[in-house]
Motif scaffolding. Sequence first.
Motif, PDB file in Angstrom:
ATOM      1  N   PHE A 111       0.836  -1.193   0.000  1.00  0.00           N
ATOM      2  CA  PHE A 111       0.000   0.000   0.000  1.00  0.00           C
ATOM      3  C   PHE A 111       0.872   1.244   0.000  1.00  0.00           C
ATOM      4  O   PHE A 111       1.928   1.279   0.650  1.00  0.00           O
ATOM      5  CB  PHE A 111      -0.913   0.030   1.229  1.00  0.00           C
ATOM      6  CG  PHE A 111      -2.031  -0.957   1.175  1.00  0.00           C
ATOM      7  CD1 PHE A 111      -3.101  -0.767   0.324  1.00  0.00           C
ATOM      8  CD2 PHE A 111      -2.015  -2.091   1.972  1.00  0.00           C
ATOM      9  CE1 PHE A 111      -4.140  -1.688   0.267  1.00  0.00           C
ATOM     10  CE2 PHE A 111      -3.040  -3.019   1.926  1.00  0.00           C
ATOM     11  CZ  PHE A 111      -4.107  -2.812   1.067  1.00  0.00           C
ATOM     12  N   GLY A 122      -5.280   1.448  -2.830  1.00  0.00           N
ATOM     13  CA  GLY A 122      -6.504   0.951  -2.219  1.00  0.00           C
ATOM     14  C   GLY A 122      -7.762   1.550  -2.802  1.00  0.00           C
ATOM     15  O   GLY A 122      -8.870   1.260  -2.358  1.00  0.00           O
ATOM     16  N   GLU A 151      -9.002  -3.705  10.499  1.00  0.00           N
ATOM     17  CA  GLU A 151      -8.407  -3.073   9.321  1.00  0.00           C
ATOM     18  C   GLU A 151      -7.158  -3.813   8.861  1.00  0.00           C
ATOM     19  O   GLU A 151      -6.925  -3.956   7.653  1.00  0.00           O
ATOM     20  CB  GLU A 151      -8.088  -1.606   9.620  1.00  0.00           C
ATOM     21  CG  GLU A 151      -9.345  -0.736   9.730  1.00  0.00           C
ATOM     22  CD  GLU A 151      -9.047   0.691  10.095  1.00  0.00           C
ATOM     23  OE1 GLU A 151      -7.960   0.939  10.678  1.00  0.00           O
ATOM     24  OE2 GLU A 151      -9.887   1.572   9.818  1.00  0.00           O
ATOM     25  N   LYS A 152      -6.360  -4.311   9.805  1.00  0.00           N
ATOM     26  CA  LYS A 152      -5.161  -5.061   9.432  1.00  0.00           C
ATOM     27  C   LYS A 152      -5.516  -6.366   8.739  1.00  0.00           C
ATOM     28  O   LYS A 152      -4.848  -6.782   7.786  1.00  0.00           O
ATOM     29  CB  LYS A 152      -4.296  -5.318  10.671  1.00  0.00           C
ATOM     30  CG  LYS A 152      -3.563  -4.076  11.163  1.00  0.00           C
ATOM     31  CD  LYS A 152      -2.642  -4.397  12.329  1.00  0.00           C
ATOM     32  CE  LYS A 152      -1.865  -3.153  12.748  1.00  0.00           C
ATOM     33  NZ  LYS A 152      -0.937  -3.425  13.888  1.00  0.00           N
ATOM     34  N   GLN A 192      -6.622  -5.444   5.244  1.00  0.00           N
ATOM     35  CA  GLN A 192      -5.471  -5.044   4.426  1.00  0.00           C
ATOM     36  C   GLN A 192      -4.670  -6.262   3.986  1.00  0.00           C
ATOM     37  O   GLN A 192      -4.270  -6.361   2.815  1.00  0.00           O
ATOM     38  CB  GLN A 192      -4.582  -4.081   5.221  1.00  0.00           C
ATOM     39  CG  GLN A 192      -5.181  -2.704   5.401  1.00  0.00           C
ATOM     40  CD  GLN A 192      -4.389  -1.836   6.359  1.00  0.00           C
ATOM     41  OE1 GLN A 192      -3.272  -2.182   6.756  1.00  0.00           O
ATOM     42  NE2 GLN A 192      -4.954  -0.711   6.750  1.00  0.00           N
ATOM     43  N   THR A 197      -6.571  -8.093   1.308  1.00  0.00           N
ATOM     44  CA  THR A 197      -6.520  -7.344   0.050  1.00  0.00           C
ATOM     45  C   THR A 197      -5.200  -7.603  -0.669  1.00  0.00           C
ATOM     46  O   THR A 197      -5.171  -7.850  -1.886  1.00  0.00           O
ATOM     47  CB  THR A 197      -6.686  -5.836   0.319  1.00  0.00           C
ATOM     48  OG1 THR A 197      -7.943  -5.604   0.958  1.00  0.00           O
ATOM     49  CG2 THR A 197      -6.642  -5.035  -0.977  1.00  0.00           C
ATOM     50  N   LYS A 198      -4.112  -7.580   0.078  1.00  0.00           N
ATOM     51  CA  LYS A 198      -2.800  -7.835  -0.514  1.00  0.00           C
ATOM     52  C   LYS A 198      -2.672  -9.279  -0.981  1.00  0.00           C
ATOM     53  O   LYS A 198      -2.151  -9.556  -2.067  1.00  0.00           O
ATOM     54  CB  LYS A 198      -1.698  -7.501   0.498  1.00  0.00           C
ATOM     55  CG  LYS A 198      -1.568  -6.013   0.788  1.00  0.00           C
ATOM     56  CD  LYS A 198      -0.665  -5.727   1.972  1.00  0.00           C
ATOM     57  CE  LYS A 198       0.757  -6.161   1.728  1.00  0.00           C
ATOM     58  NZ  LYS A 198       1.650  -5.755   2.838  1.00  0.00           N
ATOM     59  N   LEU A 213      -9.454  -1.350  -1.428  1.00  0.00           N
ATOM     60  CA  LEU A 213      -9.468  -1.694  -0.007  1.00  0.00           C
ATOM     61  C   LEU A 213     -10.857  -1.409   0.554  1.00  0.00           C
ATOM     62  O   LEU A 213     -11.330  -0.270   0.505  1.00  0.00           O
ATOM     63  CB  LEU A 213      -8.424  -0.865   0.745  1.00  0.00           C
ATOM     64  CG  LEU A 213      -8.267  -1.136   2.239  1.00  0.00           C
ATOM     65  CD1 LEU A 213      -7.704  -2.533   2.473  1.00  0.00           C
ATOM     66  CD2 LEU A 213      -7.352  -0.080   2.871  1.00  0.00           C
TER      67      LEU A 213
END
Length: 236
Positions: A5, A40, A122-123, A126, A129-130, A137
């Motif tokens: 990101f 994102g 959120e982590k 994330q 997403t990666k 995102l």
Amino acid sequence: MKLFFGEIYDDHAILNEEESHHFAKVLRGQEGDVVHVTDGKGKLAKVEINSISKKVVEGSIIELKTDFEKKNYYLHVAIAPTKTMERLEFFLEKATEIGIDEITFLQTFHSERKNIKIERIEKIIQAATKQSLKAYLPKVNDLTKFNDFIKQDFENFTKCIAHCEDDIVKTPLKSILENEPNKILILIGPEGDFSRDEILNAEKENYQGISLGQQRFRTETAALQAVFAIDWELKS
């Protein structure tokens, strides 16, 4: 493909501080390495790293894609957090991999969990997403009281509430999707389901009662069932 990101500009990209540390200290990346960077928000850049410092890793853009794998619909799932966080986290990870745009956590009459840790959520999102190499995102909203949430203005959304009450009208989700809505909001209740008053109050706010099938699912399973069905029916 290594995905990070960061901020993407016309000809260069800068990894955010956390990602810069991961690249430089954990992965021991070097100048000349080629990575992918997303903002994102739909941009995906192929980047050659040319500058590494303690807090900032920067590189030149080799190739840039905008609206990378953009879906033809927007999906917002509002869900009552499960008592066991591992089950909720499983849903968040898999829903992100499949494709979801926004998540809100609902505090309902039968809710078993009264708080969540947004930073951890959120982590997880994330990381998912990666892992799935996505450039969008999902947006995460904090815990919101049910009656406050349903009164919000969701313009142009097809609004649905999944519930198990047999004597309140429900429509199969598949029938709703035949109209090919481009914005859809689905409410998923806790293990004890939404209360009768909550369902009726939602209907007053133009939510349609929906069925996800004959089975009775756990909260996270019901939510995933909905995400799968929408992806299958609406994805171009």
